[in-house]
Motif scaffolding. Structure first.
Motif, mmCIF file in Angstrom:
data_model
loop_
_atom_site.group_PDB
_atom_site.id
_atom_site.type_symbol
_atom_site.label_atom_id
_atom_site.label_comp_id
_atom_site.label_asym_id
_atom_site.label_seq_id
_atom_site.Cartn_x
_atom_site.Cartn_y
_atom_site.Cartn_z
ATOM 1 N N PHE A 52 11.219 -26.267 26.823
ATOM 2 C CA PHE A 52 12.443 -26.741 27.471
ATOM 3 C C PHE A 52 12.072 -27.478 28.752
ATOM 4 N N ILE A 53 13.065 -28.116 29.353
ATOM 5 C CA ILE A 53 12.889 -28.810 30.633
ATOM 6 C C ILE A 53 13.943 -28.306 31.602
ATOM 7 N N ALA A 54 13.526 -27.915 32.794
ATOM 8 C CA ALA A 54 14.455 -27.570 33.868
ATOM 9 C C ALA A 54 14.572 -28.772 34.801
ATOM 10 N N LEU A 55 15.726 -28.931 35.408
ATOM 11 C CA LEU A 55 15.982 -30.069 36.286
ATOM 12 C C LEU A 55 16.694 -29.608 37.538
ATOM 13 N N GLY A 56 16.241 -30.119 38.673
ATOM 14 C CA GLY A 56 16.912 -29.845 39.930
ATOM 15 C C GLY A 56 16.947 -31.096 40.790
ATOM 16 N N ILE A 57 18.049 -31.294 41.504
ATOM 17 C CA ILE A 57 18.195 -32.456 42.394
ATOM 18 C C ILE A 57 18.577 -31.940 43.773
ATOM 19 N N THR A 58 17.778 -32.259 44.769
ATOM 20 C CA THR A 58 18.049 -31.804 46.126
ATOM 21 C C THR A 58 19.047 -32.739 46.816
ATOM 22 N N HIS A 59 19.705 -32.218 47.851
ATOM 23 C CA HIS A 59 20.666 -33.038 48.601
ATOM 24 C C HIS A 59 19.958 -34.179 49.322
ATOM 25 N N SER A 60 18.772 -33.889 49.850
ATOM 26 C CA SER A 60 18.002 -34.914 50.560
ATOM 27 C C SER A 60 16.558 -34.837 50.094
ATOM 28 N N GLY A 61 15.821 -35.902 50.337
ATOM 29 C CA GLY A 61 14.454 -35.966 49.859
ATOM 30 C C GLY A 61 13.526 -34.978 50.539
ATOM 31 N N VAL A 62 12.480 -34.590 49.816
ATOM 32 C CA VAL A 62 11.491 -33.633 50.302
ATOM 33 C C VAL A 62 10.128 -34.312 50.323
ATOM 34 N N PRO A 63 9.345 -34.150 51.403
ATOM 35 C CA PRO A 63 7.983 -34.718 51.411
ATOM 36 C C PRO A 63 7.101 -33.936 50.445
ATOM 37 N N PHE A 64 6.895 -34.495 49.258
ATOM 38 C CA PHE A 64 6.237 -33.754 48.192
ATOM 39 C C PHE A 64 4.841 -34.263 47.871
ATOM 40 N N ALA A 65 4.507 -35.451 48.319
ATOM 41 C CA ALA A 65 3.181 -36.012 48.067
ATOM 42 C C ALA A 65 2.808 -36.897 49.247
ATOM 43 N N ASP A 66 1.583 -37.391 49.240
ATOM 44 C CA ASP A 66 1.097 -38.226 50.344
ATOM 45 C C ASP A 66 1.360 -39.705 50.114
ATOM 46 N N ASN A 67 2.371 -40.027 49.291
ATOM 47 C CA ASN A 67 2.652 -41.437 49.024
ATOM 48 C C ASN A 67 3.691 -42.019 49.968
ATOM 49 N N GLY A 68 4.162 -41.203 50.918
ATOM 50 C CA GLY A 68 5.126 -41.692 51.901
ATOM 51 C C GLY A 68 6.545 -41.769 51.386
ATOM 52 N N LEU A 81 9.932 -39.816 49.819
ATOM 53 C CA LEU A 81 10.583 -38.521 49.692
ATOM 54 C C LEU A 81 11.031 -38.320 48.244
ATOM 55 N N THR A 82 10.942 -37.077 47.782
ATOM 56 C CA THR A 82 11.276 -36.746 46.396
ATOM 57 C C THR A 82 12.540 -35.900 46.363
ATOM 58 N N ASP A 83 13.481 -36.270 45.482
ATOM 59 C CA ASP A 83 14.726 -35.514 45.382
ATOM 60 C C ASP A 83 15.065 -35.078 43.959
ATOM 61 N N VAL A 84 14.370 -35.606 42.947
ATOM 62 C CA VAL A 84 14.628 -35.244 41.547
ATOM 63 C C VAL A 84 13.397 -34.535 41.004
ATOM 64 N N PHE A 85 13.587 -33.301 40.558
ATOM 65 C CA PHE A 85 12.458 -32.477 40.120
ATOM 66 C C PHE A 85 12.676 -31.984 38.691
ATOM 67 N N PHE A 86 11.727 -32.306 37.835
ATOM 68 C CA PHE A 86 11.713 -31.775 36.474
ATOM 69 C C PHE A 86 10.595 -30.737 36.376
ATOM 70 N N LEU A 87 10.845 -29.693 35.626
ATOM 71 C CA LEU A 87 9.795 -28.735 35.288
ATOM 72 C C LEU A 87 9.660 -28.751 33.770
ATOM 73 N N ILE A 88 8.538 -29.282 33.291
ATOM 74 C CA ILE A 88 8.307 -29.424 31.858
ATOM 75 C C ILE A 88 7.587 -28.182 31.345
ATOM 76 N N CYS A 89 8.253 -27.444 30.488
ATOM 77 C CA CYS A 89 7.700 -26.209 29.928
ATOM 78 C C CYS A 89 7.445 -26.427 28.441
ATOM 79 N N SER A 90 6.193 -26.649 28.079
ATOM 80 C CA SER A 90 5.825 -26.964 26.700
ATOM 81 C C SER A 90 5.016 -25.827 26.096
ATOM 82 N N THR A 91 4.999 -25.788 24.766
ATOM 83 C CA THR A 91 4.277 -24.732 24.079
ATOM 84 C C THR A 91 3.022 -25.226 23.367
ATOM 85 N N ASN A 92 2.779 -26.556 23.392
ATOM 86 C CA ASN A 92 1.486 -27.063 22.930
ATOM 87 C C ASN A 92 1.206 -28.402 23.594
ATOM 88 N N ASP A 93 -0.052 -28.817 23.590
ATOM 89 C CA ASP A 93 -0.482 -30.008 24.320
ATOM 90 C C ASP A 93 0.193 -31.274 23.825
#
Length: 234
Positions: free
Chosen positions: A161-177, A179-191
């Protein structure tokens, strides 16, 4: 029986390459390969990693090609096709997602995933996602992060399954400068399933107007419908 190794003649047509082109790729180390008995051999396991790297760097046309390759590799890679919209569940979507730091966001999206009752070990998934992010952040320049463990965690998942979350404002999540506000969590059972899901999800989020529309929605059913309509148009 699942094939663990391909030779040049077997793999070249699956990758839409001539045998000579594939040989040159192997010689230039553009694809994982090893010489066994004087002939090139391509490990099924290493090919998965190679394809996963291509997902992270491919543009729209490259993602289309990757999906075609996965179709061609079906017999050897046990490809399971499932629409992204079918992997999303209303209880696995949270808007707004809590968190102003990377660590807090990861905890929040995993908690959202737990609400589906398809994930059994919250702590193990949080740890696995952190380990993957420490290796290479999954946040992209469009404000989206495609969170996932390094390898499918079959022992703590009932179904993919895939979980999805969207924050109200962006979050500093990587060093690319960015902000990230849309987050998917990919939960797979095989490669292979993970590869296909990641490739298809990447195509969806790069579709024109998809992300701007997604960011205006909060109702999980409307969000799933947006995914379904966008995927139909690919």
């Amino acid at each position: 029986m699942t094939r663990e190794y391909f030779n040049i003649d077997q793999l070249a047509p699956l990758l839409n390459q001539t045998t000579r082109q594939l040989q040159r790729m192997a010689e230039r180390e553009e694809i994982p390969a090893q010489r066994i008995g004087g002939e090139w051999r391509f490990s099924r396991k290493e090919l998965r990693g190679w394809l996963l790297e291509r997902v992270g760097t491919a543009d729209e046309s490259g993602l289309v090609e990757l999906e075609q390759i996965l179709d061609q590799l079906g017999a050897g890679f046990e490809v399971e096709e499932c629409p992204v919209a079918d992997l999303l569940h209303p209880e696995g979507i949270t808007v707004p997602l809590e968190g102003k730091t990377a660590g807090r966001v990861i905890e929040s999206i995993v908690k959202t995933a737990m609400s589906t009752n398809l994930l059994w070990d919250e702590k193990a998934m949080i740890t696995a996602v952190h380990e993957r992010e420490n290796m290479y952040p999954t946040a992209m320049d469009n404000g989206v992060a495609l969170l996932h463990p390094r390898r499918p965690m079959t022992n703590i998942l009932a179904d993919p399954f895939i979980a999805l979350g969207i924050t109200h404002s962006g979050v500093p999540f990587a060093d690319n400068g960015v902000l990230t506000d849309v987050f998917f969590l990919i939960c797979s059972t095989n490669d292979t399933q993970h590869l296909r899901t990641l490739a298809r999800l990447s195509r969806i989020i790069t579709s024109p107007d998809f992300l701007p529309t997604l960011r205006t929605l909060s109702n999980p059913h409307e969000i799933i419908q947006l995914f379904r309509e966008t995927e139909r148009g690919l």
